[in-house]
Design an enzyme around this catalytic site. Structure first.
Site, PDB file in Angstrom:
ATOM      1  N   GLU A 234       0.883  -1.174   0.000  1.00  0.00           N
ATOM      2  CA  GLU A 234       0.000   0.000   0.000  1.00  0.00           C
ATOM      3  C   GLU A 234       0.908   1.208   0.000  1.00  0.00           C
ATOM      4  O   GLU A 234       1.554   1.512   1.007  1.00  0.00           O
ATOM      5  CB  GLU A 234      -0.935  -0.021   1.216  1.00  0.00           C
ATOM      6  CG  GLU A 234      -2.073   0.977   1.113  1.00  0.00           C
ATOM      7  CD  GLU A 234      -1.810   2.270   1.857  1.00  0.00           C
ATOM      8  OE1 GLU A 234      -1.378   3.247   1.178  1.00  0.00           O
ATOM      9  OE2 GLU A 234      -2.016   2.317   3.063  1.00  0.00           O
ATOM     10  N   CYS A 268      -2.151   8.623   3.071  1.00  0.00           N
ATOM     11  CA  CYS A 268      -2.168   8.175   1.683  1.00  0.00           C
ATOM     12  C   CYS A 268      -3.556   8.320   1.070  1.00  0.00           C
ATOM     13  O   CYS A 268      -3.687   8.608  -0.113  1.00  0.00           O
ATOM     14  CB  CYS A 268      -1.719   6.719   1.597  1.00  0.00           C
ATOM     15  SG  CYS A 268      -0.010   6.444   2.100  1.00  0.00           S
TER      16      CYS A 268
END
Length: 461
Positions: A234, A268
């Site tokens: 990720e 993020c």
């Protein structure tokens, strides 16, 4: 980078730690391997009992660990406590659902009758020690969303946390030990980034998961590929936040402020690029800019603070350079944009407009409370601008037109499409991205199965 707690609110180094040497790393790898041999045979009920106990302890520790997180990486303390509460929720969710998610599956007999089998089933078995390389921005949540499913599946965990949150990393190891997990079930490795490659190459480590930067993801994926080990990555994100004419502008602007400024924008999955239809652009820009300007920046230990400091001096410098490059290229600053005086690594909530494809801020991830505004003429251009990114983690769309919703869900290049709401991770929903945002999924049933040996069991007639 030293392994140390450095308070980003004032730059003071509070604690430093010696990196583990080769002998200690070897001891912990041996322990992980030995523990896995027995832990893998425990029942789901036993694992669930331990996981629920860990969740209870985390809730009891909420105020204390919240202050530790705030001290180490600058998150406002009320957000740090909320992060701890979210982790406890996820731990209980996996305790409640792991057995069901990993239950044996039996294909329909008619589908396999030509194989000569009297019975076929699919069983999910744990892989072994899993290395987790985790970031500082959500220092509890990023770890728990790996650890809860991995431990419930029967794996054991090895945590290499970010070097600026060592106290949080050690707390996590202690949390699972206090809950009753065997010592080797979850271990923190206080090591620098240079040690990751050797650890991942060790045959006792069976898989890896990383949340972090694109270069870090490339390094881990390269080594894991060479060693033929499973990985989940990720990485970065530059999520679009699309606003169409039918949207509730007041609500969209309110959520946009939170989506951009939560955790000082260091996320993020934070919305970063605000793509607004020309018919409502001016009205949205006015509301959004006013909301960003109204945020209270200050001491993260103050309950009334909305935005604390960035986690590091380098992080602030990187953000400033992106803003300065955009301004030199012709961008307009609607609010913020200047470093405040005083100690600490603070940066004000900032809104930029007039962004062009040549600017770095259009191509790179902004890890801080800086938003970019784009004016688009129609739905086609909105999709085009939203997809004009190397990243594809998540996305937000604001419209009450179902035809537009269908188009966005079909065409946006992202791991998630959140309609009339802010992107968020939830234990029951798969989380992950496409393009340079990584691959694989965390959370939900998809996440717990990532580190399982999916085994076909065939019985002859």
């Amino acid at each position: 980078m030293p392994i140390a707690t450095v308070n980003p609110a004032n730059g003071e180094t509070l604690k430093t730690y010696q990196a583990m040497g080769e002998e200690e790393i070897e001891r912990r790898l041996r322990l992980a391997e030995a523990t896995f041999r027995t832990y893998r045979t425990t029942t789901f009920d036993e694992r669930a009992r331990l996981m629920r106990r860990a969740a209870d302890l985390l809730e009891e520790d909420q105020r204390e660990i919240g202050r530790v997180i705030t001290t180490e990486m600058g998150k406002p303390v009320k957000q740090a406590r909320a992060e701890a509460a979210k982790c406890a929720k996820a731990m209980r969710w996996y305790a409640d659902h792991a057995a069901e998610l990993l239950a044996d599956e039996e294909p329909d007999a008619s589908d396999v009758k030509d194989s000569g089998a009297s019975r076929v089933l699919v069983r999910y078995r744990p892989l072994g020690p899993v290395l987790a390389v985790m970031p500082w921005n959500f220092p509890l949540w990023q770890v728990i969303r790996f650890a809860a499913p991995a431990l419930m599946a029967g794996n054991v965990g090895l945590l290499k946390h970010a070097s600026n949150v060592p106290q949080t990393a050690l707390y996590l190891e202690d949390l699972f030990h206090r809950a009753g997990f065997t010592e080797g079930c979850f271990q923190t490795l206080l090591v620098g980034s240079a040690a990751i490659d050797d650890i991942l190459r060790d045959e006792r480590v069976k898989a890896a998961t990383l949340t972090g930067s694109e270069p870090a993801g490339r390094a881990v994926a390269s080594t894991a590929g060479e060693m033929i080990k499973r990985t989940v990555l990720e990485l970065g994100g530059s999520d679009p936040f699309v606003v169409m004419p039918s949207a509730d502008l007041d609500r969209a602007a309110e959520v946009a402020v939170t989506a951009r400024a939560q955790n000082a924008g260091q996320s993020c999955i934070a919305a970063k690029r605000f793509i607004v239809h020309t018919d409502v652009y001016d009205a949205f820009a006015e509301r959004f800019t006013a909301g960003m300007r109204a945020l209270r920046v200050g001491d993260p230990m103050d309950e009334d603070t909305d935005v604390g400091p960035l986690s590091s001096e380098q992080g602030r410098t990187d953000l400033e350079e992106l803003v300065e490059d955009a301004v030199r290229g012709g961008a307009t600053v609607l609010c913020g944009g200047e470093r405040p005086d005083g100690p600490g690594w603070y940066y004000p909530p900032t809104v930029l407009t007039g962004i062009t494809r040549e600017m770095r801020i259009h191509r790179e991830e902004t890890f801080g409370p800086v938003a970019t505004l784009y004016r688009v003429a129609d739905l086609d251009e909105a999709v085009l601008v939203a997809n004009d990114s190397l990243f594809g983690l998540s996305s937000n769309v604001w419209t009450r037109d179902e035809a537009e919703v269908d188009r966005f869900v079909r065409d946006l290049e992202a791991g998630g499409v959140f309609v009339n709401g802010m992107t968020a991770s939830h234990p029951a929903l798969p989380f992950g991205g496409v393009k340079r945002s990584g691959y694989g999924r965390e959370l939900s049933g998809h996440g717990i199965r990532e580190f399982c040996n999916i085994t076909t069991v065939w019985h002859g007639a």
